[in-house]
Scaffold this motif. Structure first.
Motif, PDB file in Angstrom:
ATOM      1  N   VAL A  65       0.839  -1.204   0.000  1.00 56.85           N
ATOM      2  CA  VAL A  65       0.000   0.000   0.000  1.00 56.85           C
ATOM      3  C   VAL A  65       0.873   1.253   0.000  1.00 56.85           C
ATOM      4  N   LEU A  66       1.922   1.236   0.806  1.00 61.23           N
ATOM      5  CA  LEU A  66       2.834   2.382   0.843  1.00 61.23           C
ATOM      6  C   LEU A  66       3.454   2.627  -0.528  1.00 61.23           C
ATOM      7  N   GLY A  67       3.826   1.555  -1.211  1.00 66.82           N
ATOM      8  CA  GLY A  67       4.398   1.702  -2.544  1.00 66.82           C
ATOM      9  C   GLY A  67       3.432   2.346  -3.517  1.00 66.82           C
ATOM     10  N   VAL A  68       2.164   1.933  -3.480  1.00 63.90           N
ATOM     11  CA  VAL A  68       1.153   2.504  -4.375  1.00 63.90           C
ATOM     12  C   VAL A  68       0.937   3.983  -4.059  1.00 63.90           C
ATOM     13  N   VAL A  69       0.885   4.316  -2.774  1.00 63.78           N
ATOM     14  CA  VAL A  69       0.697   5.719  -2.378  1.00 63.78           C
ATOM     15  C   VAL A  69       1.868   6.574  -2.860  1.00 63.78           C
ATOM     16  N   LEU A  70       3.080   6.069  -2.713  1.00 65.46           N
ATOM     17  CA  LEU A  70       4.261   6.813  -3.182  1.00 65.46           C
ATOM     18  C   LEU A  70       4.225   7.011  -4.695  1.00 65.46           C
ATOM     19  N   LEU A  71       3.784   5.999  -5.417  1.00 69.51           N
ATOM     20  CA  LEU A  71       3.692   6.117  -6.876  1.00 69.51           C
ATOM     21  C   LEU A  71       2.658   7.160  -7.285  1.00 69.51           C
ATOM     22  N   LEU A  72       1.524   7.175  -6.594  1.00 70.38           N
ATOM     23  CA  LEU A  72       0.473   8.136  -6.928  1.00 70.38           C
ATOM     24  C   LEU A  72       0.871   9.563  -6.557  1.00 70.38           C
ATOM     25  N   ALA A  73       1.673   9.698  -5.499  1.00 60.47           N
ATOM     26  CA  ALA A  73       2.083  11.041  -5.058  1.00 60.47           C
ATOM     27  C   ALA A  73       3.251  11.590  -5.867  1.00 60.47           C
ATOM     28  N   ALA A  74       4.023  10.700  -6.477  1.00 60.81           N
ATOM     29  CA  ALA A  74       5.211  11.128  -7.225  1.00 60.81           C
ATOM     30  C   ALA A  74       4.817  11.975  -8.435  1.00 60.81           C
ATOM     31  N   GLY A  75       5.578  13.044  -8.665  1.00 59.87           N
ATOM     32  CA  GLY A  75       5.351  13.887  -9.837  1.00 59.87           C
ATOM     33  C   GLY A  75       4.257  14.917  -9.661  1.00 59.87           C
ATOM     34  N   ARG A  76       3.589  14.930  -8.509  1.00 64.47           N
ATOM     35  CA  ARG A  76       2.560  15.943  -8.266  1.00 64.47           C
ATOM     36  C   ARG A  76       3.216  17.264  -7.893  1.00 64.47           C
ATOM     37  N   ARG A  77       2.452  18.336  -8.036  1.00 64.89           N
ATOM     38  CA  ARG A  77       2.995  19.652  -7.708  1.00 64.89           C
ATOM     39  C   ARG A  77       3.327  19.758  -6.228  1.00 64.89           C
ATOM     40  N   ARG A  78       2.472  19.210  -5.414  1.00 66.26           N
ATOM     41  CA  ARG A  78       2.692  19.211  -3.970  1.00 66.26           C
ATOM     42  C   ARG A  78       2.680  17.764  -3.477  1.00 66.26           C
ATOM     43  N   PRO A  79       3.777  17.085  -3.648  1.00 71.00           N
ATOM     44  CA  PRO A  79       3.809  15.651  -3.338  1.00 71.00           C
ATOM     45  C   PRO A  79       3.527  15.329  -1.871  1.00 71.00           C
ATOM     46  N   LEU A  80       3.993  16.183  -0.955  1.00 67.39           N
ATOM     47  CA  LEU A  80       3.767  15.907   0.463  1.00 67.39           C
ATOM     48  C   LEU A  80       2.287  15.999   0.820  1.00 67.39           C
ATOM     49  N   ILE A  81       1.620  17.030   0.286  1.00 71.44           N
ATOM     50  CA  ILE A  81       0.184  17.180   0.551  1.00 71.44           C
ATOM     51  C   ILE A  81      -0.589  16.016  -0.076  1.00 71.44           C
ATOM     52  N   THR A  82      -0.193  15.666  -1.298  1.00 74.38           N
ATOM     53  CA  THR A  82      -0.843  14.537  -1.974  1.00 74.38           C
ATOM     54  C   THR A  82      -0.627  13.248  -1.195  1.00 74.38           C
ATOM     55  N   PHE A  83       0.609  13.070  -0.716  1.00 73.32           N
ATOM     56  CA  PHE A  83       0.914  11.868   0.072  1.00 73.32           C
ATOM     57  C   PHE A  83       0.062  11.826   1.338  1.00 73.32           C
ATOM     58  N   GLY A  84      -0.083  12.965   2.003  1.00 74.89           N
ATOM     59  CA  GLY A  84      -0.896  13.017   3.219  1.00 74.89           C
ATOM     60  C   GLY A  84      -2.357  12.719   2.943  1.00 74.89           C
ATOM     61  N   ALA A  85      -2.876  13.294   1.855  1.00 75.77           N
ATOM     62  CA  ALA A  85      -4.283  13.064   1.508  1.00 75.77           C
ATOM     63  C   ALA A  85      -4.525  11.603   1.150  1.00 75.77           C
ATOM     64  N   LEU A  86      -3.609  11.041   0.366  1.00 70.47           N
ATOM     65  CA  LEU A  86      -3.756   9.635  -0.014  1.00 70.47           C
ATOM     66  C   LEU A  86      -3.627   8.712   1.195  1.00 70.47           C
ATOM     67  N   SER A  87      -2.713   9.052   2.100  1.00 68.35           N
ATOM     68  CA  SER A  87      -2.534   8.238   3.306  1.00 68.35           C
ATOM     69  C   SER A  87      -3.790   8.254   4.165  1.00 68.35           C
ATOM     70  N   THR A  88      -4.414   9.424   4.259  1.00 64.43           N
ATOM     71  CA  THR A  88      -5.669   9.529   5.017  1.00 64.43           C
ATOM     72  C   THR A  88      -6.761   8.676   4.377  1.00 64.43           C
ATOM     73  N   ALA A  89      -6.840   8.755   3.049  1.00 65.07           N
ATOM     74  CA  ALA A  89      -7.839   7.954   2.333  1.00 65.07           C
ATOM     75  C   ALA A  89      -7.587   6.461   2.532  1.00 65.07           C
ATOM     76  N   VAL A  90      -6.315   6.083   2.528  1.00 60.70           N
ATOM     77  CA  VAL A  90      -5.960   4.673   2.729  1.00 60.70           C
ATOM     78  C   VAL A  90      -6.349   4.216   4.133  1.00 60.70           C
ATOM     79  N   LEU A  91      -6.126   5.064   5.126  1.00 60.07           N
ATOM     80  CA  LEU A  91      -6.494   4.711   6.500  1.00 60.07           C
ATOM     81  C   LEU A  91      -7.999   4.508   6.632  1.00 60.07           C
ATOM     82  N   VAL A  92      -8.770   5.388   5.996  1.00 62.33           N
ATOM     83  CA  VAL A  92     -10.234   5.257   6.034  1.00 62.33           C
ATOM     84  C   VAL A  92     -10.667   3.975   5.331  1.00 62.33           C
ATOM     85  N   LEU A  93     -10.074   3.722   4.160  1.00 59.44           N
ATOM     86  CA  LEU A  93     -10.407   2.509   3.409  1.00 59.44           C
ATOM     87  C   LEU A  93     -10.010   1.258   4.194  1.00 59.44           C
TER      88      LEU A  93
END
Length: 381
Positions: A98-126
């Motif tokens: 799961v961490l690998g998928v989140v890192l892949l989705l966050a990579a290349g974004r304008r704000r990777p840290l914010i994207t990583f945080g948002a995706l991590s939150t979504a993953v926790l809820v899921l």
């Protein structure tokens, strides 16, 4: 061109493994579609691991590196299995993947840290939702609860006077009969549970039927006095191979040489109980005939190998078929269904009489934690 195709295949494979992983975790079930998905997830994981070898040579992407570690752990799980001792490895595989998928989705974004945080939150809820679907609903669905009131008379126990197994309170989940061979294939369990099988082979459960001469003579005498049907009162907890197959409609003297008459209580008898309707005893349970029961007991070596591999890598469907939560969380209540009996008018042509009662005696004792004497016992460890 080839590079783009490889990249497309890699992404599709990753998406497939991720989606199947969510489904396999949240909705375990002993069905052919589910087991096919287990195979599909494993095959896709192997393919992804192979595709990642080429990627790791050329890239330093944290996402692909972490994903590769998750894939490697998945391959390790294929050898160790995902049984209780290796459950930590299963969850490590899930977490890193799961961490690998989140890192892949966050990579290349304008704000990777914010994207990583948002995706991590979504993953926790899921993850919390998936765990709730997997565990809480399952545990709540299989609890032993006593009804507000007992039946007015024996005629209302089980399927009632017109039921196929009456006066036993036993029922089947589909309302019909179960093939006798289902109760006679405990040797199939021996492949994975040799120690438990060895204990069972010399146990009282093993010799509960007409391989027990005391019981045999009791039933022969009972049938001579009151007929065959009242003796079904005993069969619900002593003779499942005969009762649920319909063979118990025949006098026992005509069945005594048949293997079903000597089957006793096999492994699947207790482990296929899907509901204990009360702690009133008298075989007050519902038996479930698993949809894929014949796979485990198949004499075909290939079928056995496929079945055992699927149980090895994903034991949850097997566990949910043969180990309902109340077997562990409400063990005494579970056992009460056969270790507490009463006789009534349809059995003795007289009135209600209490038979043997291990359950209530245990409950009133100090060791149960419910009796008054429990106050004087040391705290449970």
């Amino acid at each position: 061109m080839l590079h783009r195709r490889m990249q497309r295949v890699r992404v599709i494979t990753l998406v497939f493994t991720a989606l199947t992983a969510v489904y396999l975790y949240a909705f375990p079930a002993a069905t052919l579609p589910y087991l096919a998905l287990v195979f599909g997830h494993f095959a896709a994981g192997l393919l992804l691991a192979g595709l990642l070898i080429h990627v790791l040579i050329r890239t330093s992407s944290p996402g692909w590196i972490v994903t590769a570690v998750g894939a490697a752990l998945g391959i390790v799980l294929a050898f160790t299995g995902a049984s209780r001792p290796f459950e930590w490895l299963l969850y490590t595989h899930i977490g890193i993947s799961v961490l690998g998928v989140v890192l892949l989705l966050a990579a290349g974004r304008r704000r990777p840290l914010i994207t990583f945080g948002a995706l991590s939150t979504a993953v926790l809820v899921l993850s919390a939702s998936a765990w709730s679907l997997r565990e809480l609903r399952w545990r709540d669905a299989y609890r032993i609860r006593n009804p507000d009131m007992p039946p007015e008379a024996q005629a209302y126990e089980g399927d009632g006077v017109n039921g196929p197994f009456f006066p036993s309170s036993s029922q089947t989940s589909h309302g019909g009969k179960i093939p006798s061979r289902f109760f006679m294939e405990s040797q199939a369990c021996q492949r994975c549970h040799p120690d438990i099988y060895e204990q069972w082979s010399s146990s009282a459960h093993r010799f509960s039927s007409f391989n027990n001469q005391w019981y045999r003579k009791s039933i022969e005498y009972m049938q001579d006095v009151v007929g065959v049907r009242p003796s079904k009162w005993c069969a619900g907890c002593h003779d499942p191979a005969l009762l649920f197959s319909g063979m118990f409609d025949t006098p026992v003297r005509e069945l005594i040489d048949k293997p079903e008459a000597h089957a006793g209580l096999g492994c699947v008898m207790c482990h296929s109980i899907a509901a204990v309707k009360s702690t009133m005893g008298q075989g007050d349970y519902t038996l479930e005939y698993p949809a894929l029961a014949e796979l485990a007991a198949s004499p075909n070596k290939l079928v056995q190998a496929v079945h055992d591999f699927l149980v090895h890598v994903n034991p949850e469907p097997h566990r949910r078929t043969f180990l309902k939560p109340f077997v562990r969380s409400q063990t005494a209540d579970f056992c009460s269904t056969c270790h507490k009996v009463h006789l009534d008018t349809h059995v003795n042509n007289y009135r209600w009489i209490r038979g043997f009662n291990d359950y209530d005696n245990w409950q009133a004792s100090g060791v149960s934690g419910f009796g008054a004497r429990s106050f004087y016992y040391p705290p449970k460890p």
